[in-house]
Design a protein around this motif. Structure first.
Motif, PDB file in Angstrom:
ATOM      1  N   UNK A  55       0.820  -1.204   0.000  1.00  0.00           N
ATOM      2  CA  UNK A  55       0.000   0.000   0.000  1.00  0.00           C
ATOM      3  C   UNK A  55       0.858   1.260   0.000  1.00  0.00           C
ATOM      4  N   UNK A  56       1.952   1.243   0.743  1.00  0.00           N
ATOM      5  CA  UNK A  56       2.827   2.412   0.787  1.00  0.00           C
ATOM      6  C   UNK A  56       3.425   2.701  -0.574  1.00  0.00           C
ATOM      7  N   UNK A  57       3.755   1.644  -1.327  1.00  0.00           N
ATOM      8  CA  UNK A  57       4.335   1.839  -2.649  1.00  0.00           C
ATOM      9  C   UNK A  57       3.291   2.380  -3.621  1.00  0.00           C
ATOM     10  N   UNK A  58       2.031   1.971  -3.485  1.00  0.00           N
ATOM     11  CA  UNK A  58       0.946   2.532  -4.305  1.00  0.00           C
ATOM     12  C   UNK A  58       0.851   4.032  -4.070  1.00  0.00           C
ATOM     13  N   UNK A  59       0.926   4.419  -2.819  1.00  0.00           N
ATOM     14  CA  UNK A  59       0.840   5.824  -2.417  1.00  0.00           C
ATOM     15  C   UNK A  59       2.017   6.628  -2.978  1.00  0.00           C
ATOM     16  N   UNK A  60       3.234   6.071  -2.909  1.00  0.00           N
ATOM     17  CA  UNK A  60       4.401   6.756  -3.455  1.00  0.00           C
ATOM     18  C   UNK A  60       4.281   6.930  -4.965  1.00  0.00           C
ATOM     19  N   UNK A  61       3.831   5.864  -5.652  1.00  0.00           N
ATOM     20  CA  UNK A  61       3.665   5.939  -7.103  1.00  0.00           C
ATOM     21  C   UNK A  61       2.628   6.994  -7.475  1.00  0.00           C
ATOM     22  N   UNK A  62       1.534   7.040  -6.724  1.00  0.00           N
ATOM     23  CA  UNK A  62       0.485   8.023  -6.997  1.00  0.00           C
ATOM     24  C   UNK A  62       1.020   9.450  -6.885  1.00  0.00           C
ATOM     25  N   UNK A  63       1.756   9.750  -5.819  1.00  0.00           N
ATOM     26  CA  UNK A  63       2.287  11.096  -5.638  1.00  0.00           C
ATOM     27  C   UNK A  63       3.337  11.430  -6.686  1.00  0.00           C
ATOM     28  N   UNK A  64       4.137  10.441  -7.084  1.00  0.00           N
ATOM     29  CA  UNK A  64       5.109  10.676  -8.150  1.00  0.00           C
ATOM     30  C   UNK A  64       4.394  11.002  -9.459  1.00  0.00           C
ATOM     31  N   UNK A  65       3.314  10.278  -9.756  1.00  0.00           N
ATOM     32  CA  UNK A  65       2.561  10.519 -10.980  1.00  0.00           C
ATOM     33  C   UNK A  65       1.906  11.894 -10.973  1.00  0.00           C
ATOM     34  N   UNK A  66       1.540  12.374  -9.779  1.00  0.00           N
ATOM     35  CA  UNK A  66       0.968  13.719  -9.634  1.00  0.00           C
ATOM     36  C   UNK A  66       2.052  14.801  -9.630  1.00  0.00           C
ATOM     37  N   UNK A  67       3.307  14.368  -9.686  1.00  0.00           N
ATOM     38  CA  UNK A  67       4.453  15.281  -9.647  1.00  0.00           C
ATOM     39  C   UNK A  67       4.471  16.098  -8.367  1.00  0.00           C
ATOM     40  N   UNK A  68       4.132  15.433  -7.257  1.00  0.00           N
ATOM     41  CA  UNK A  68       4.125  16.084  -5.953  1.00  0.00           C
ATOM     42  C   UNK A  68       5.320  15.615  -5.134  1.00  0.00           C
ATOM     43  N   UNK A  69       6.021  16.530  -4.502  1.00  0.00           N
ATOM     44  CA  UNK A  69       7.175  16.126  -3.688  1.00  0.00           C
ATOM     45  C   UNK A  69       6.720  15.403  -2.428  1.00  0.00           C
ATOM     46  N   UNK A  70       7.483  14.391  -2.041  1.00  0.00           N
ATOM     47  CA  UNK A  70       7.152  13.650  -0.834  1.00  0.00           C
ATOM     48  C   UNK A  70       8.445  13.203  -0.170  1.00  0.00           C
ATOM     49  N   UNK A  71       8.504  13.308   1.122  1.00  0.00           N
ATOM     50  CA  UNK A  71       9.646  12.815   1.886  1.00  0.00           C
ATOM     51  C   UNK A  71       9.164  11.633   2.705  1.00  0.00           C
ATOM     52  N   UNK A  72       9.728  10.479   2.422  1.00  0.00           N
ATOM     53  CA  UNK A  72       9.305   9.257   3.080  1.00  0.00           C
ATOM     54  C   UNK A  72      10.163   9.023   4.314  1.00  0.00           C
ATOM     55  N   UNK A  73       9.501   8.847   5.451  1.00  0.00           N
ATOM     56  CA  UNK A  73      10.188   8.584   6.703  1.00  0.00           C
ATOM     57  C   UNK A  73       9.715   7.237   7.236  1.00  0.00           C
ATOM     58  N   UNK A  74      10.656   6.346   7.507  1.00  0.00           N
ATOM     59  CA  UNK A  74      10.318   5.023   8.033  1.00  0.00           C
ATOM     60  C   UNK A  74      10.312   5.071   9.555  1.00  0.00           C
ATOM     61  N   UNK A  75       9.208   4.674  10.140  1.00  0.00           N
ATOM     62  CA  UNK A  75       9.074   4.653  11.597  1.00  0.00           C
ATOM     63  C   UNK A  75       8.568   3.292  12.046  1.00  0.00           C
ATOM     64  N   UNK A  76       9.164   2.763  13.077  1.00  0.00           N
ATOM     65  CA  UNK A  76       8.758   1.455  13.575  1.00  0.00           C
ATOM     66  C   UNK A  76       7.307   1.466  14.053  1.00  0.00           C
ATOM     67  N   UNK A  77       6.866   2.610  14.592  1.00  0.00           N
ATOM     68  CA  UNK A  77       5.511   2.694  15.137  1.00  0.00           C
ATOM     69  C   UNK A  77       4.544   3.403  14.198  1.00  0.00           C
ATOM     70  N   UNK A  78       4.850   3.418  12.887  1.00  0.00           N
ATOM     71  CA  UNK A  78       4.020   4.156  11.931  1.00  0.00           C
ATOM     72  C   UNK A  78       2.571   3.682  11.941  1.00  0.00           C
ATOM     73  N   UNK A  79       2.377   2.376  12.094  1.00  0.00           N
ATOM     74  CA  UNK A  79       1.023   1.817  12.102  1.00  0.00           C
ATOM     75  C   UNK A  79       0.182   2.408  13.223  1.00  0.00           C
ATOM     76  N   UNK A  80       0.844   2.738  14.337  1.00  0.00           N
ATOM     77  CA  UNK A  80       0.134   3.260  15.502  1.00  0.00           C
ATOM     78  C   UNK A  80       0.011   4.785  15.452  1.00  0.00           C
ATOM     79  N   UNK A  81       0.709   5.409  14.516  1.00  0.00           N
ATOM     80  CA  UNK A  81       0.606   6.855  14.322  1.00  0.00           C
ATOM     81  C   UNK A  81      -0.543   7.210  13.381  1.00  0.00           C
TER      82      UNK A  81
END
Length: 237
Positions: free
Chosen positions: A1-27
């Motif tokens: 799902x995260x890769x779908x989201x990254x691809x979508x934003x890239x296709x929209x030509x929108x900048x995104x900074x991806x941060x990996x967090x161990x507790x992301x699911x709980x955020x």
């Protein structure tokens, strides 16, 4: 799902900074991934993210007519109901994969015994979902057959076009790429799921095309997150 989201934003030509967090699911406000943090707003899951981005003036499907939009949504439902569910089944309901790969991978950010507690909690959650949608009693062979039927439908719809709706990518292209790329590059105890996708050469070419156009050259430190080099090598060989 995260890769779908990254691809979508890239296709929209929108900048995104991806941060990996161990507790992301709980955020995440919904407890599901992915989610975006824009200003003081947090939006989770691909559907709501697409709507949020559209409200800001960015849409990949504005050029489609109403019939095409309905068709796109139908195929997106197919992907979510088949590919996503099959991925979850393989990761959390196949006992060998669960013990050898899923539990160690999911619990790796946490110390013992929290790693085991959280892994078993997630497994129980996924298996309860599978039971609710009628997948709990399926055999691995039946799940693989569902994946094959889904890939066959996607392959026939794509044909020789560069994207599902000819020359320009839509939300469907981002969704399909994310799930197919994940299947092709994620280590499991068996290659059977990956081999189902590899039977469809136009889907493989489709994944290569999106990876090369929207991810290669975007994996600089601190910028948009491309699939890892190891994953690229696995897909492009």
């Amino acid at each position: 799902a995260a890769l779908c989201f990254q691809a979508f934003l890239q296709m929209c030509n929108l900048p995104v900074r991806v941060v990996c967090r161990a507790n992301a699911e709980y955020m995440s406000p919904s407890g599901k991934m992915p989610f975006i943090h824009v200003g003081n707003q947090v939006v989770s899951e691909l559907g709501p993210i697409v709507q949020f981005v559209k409200a800001k003036g960015h849409s990949l499907s504005d050029g489609l007519d109403e019939v095409q939009k309905a068709e796109m949504k139908a195929y997106m439902e197919l992907v979510n109901n088949m590919l996503l569910t099959a991925e979850l089944y393989l990761q959390w309901c196949d006992d060998v994969t669960v013990e050898e790969i899923t539990h160690p991978r999911y619990g790796s950010p946490y110390p013992w015994p929290l790693n085991r507690i959280l892994s078993y909690q997630k497994q129980w959650e996924i298996r309860r979902k599978m039971k609710a949608i009628g997948w709990a009693g399926k055999s691995l062979e039946q799940v693989l057959e569902d994946v094959d039927q889904c890939c066959q439908a996607l392959s026939q719809r794509l044909g020789t076009q560069p994207y599902f709706f000819n020359k320009h990518p839509t939300e469907l292209d981002a969704l399909v790429f994310g799930h197919l790329f994940t299947i092709l590059t994620t280590q499991l105890t068996s290659d059977e799921l990956c081999e189902k996708v590899k039977n469809y050469s136009n889907l493989i070419a489709f994944c290569r095309r999106i990876e090369q156009q929207y991810f290669e050259g975007h994996d600089k430190e601190g910028s948009s997150s491309a699939p890892s080099r190891a994953a690229k090598k696995s897909l492009l060989r």
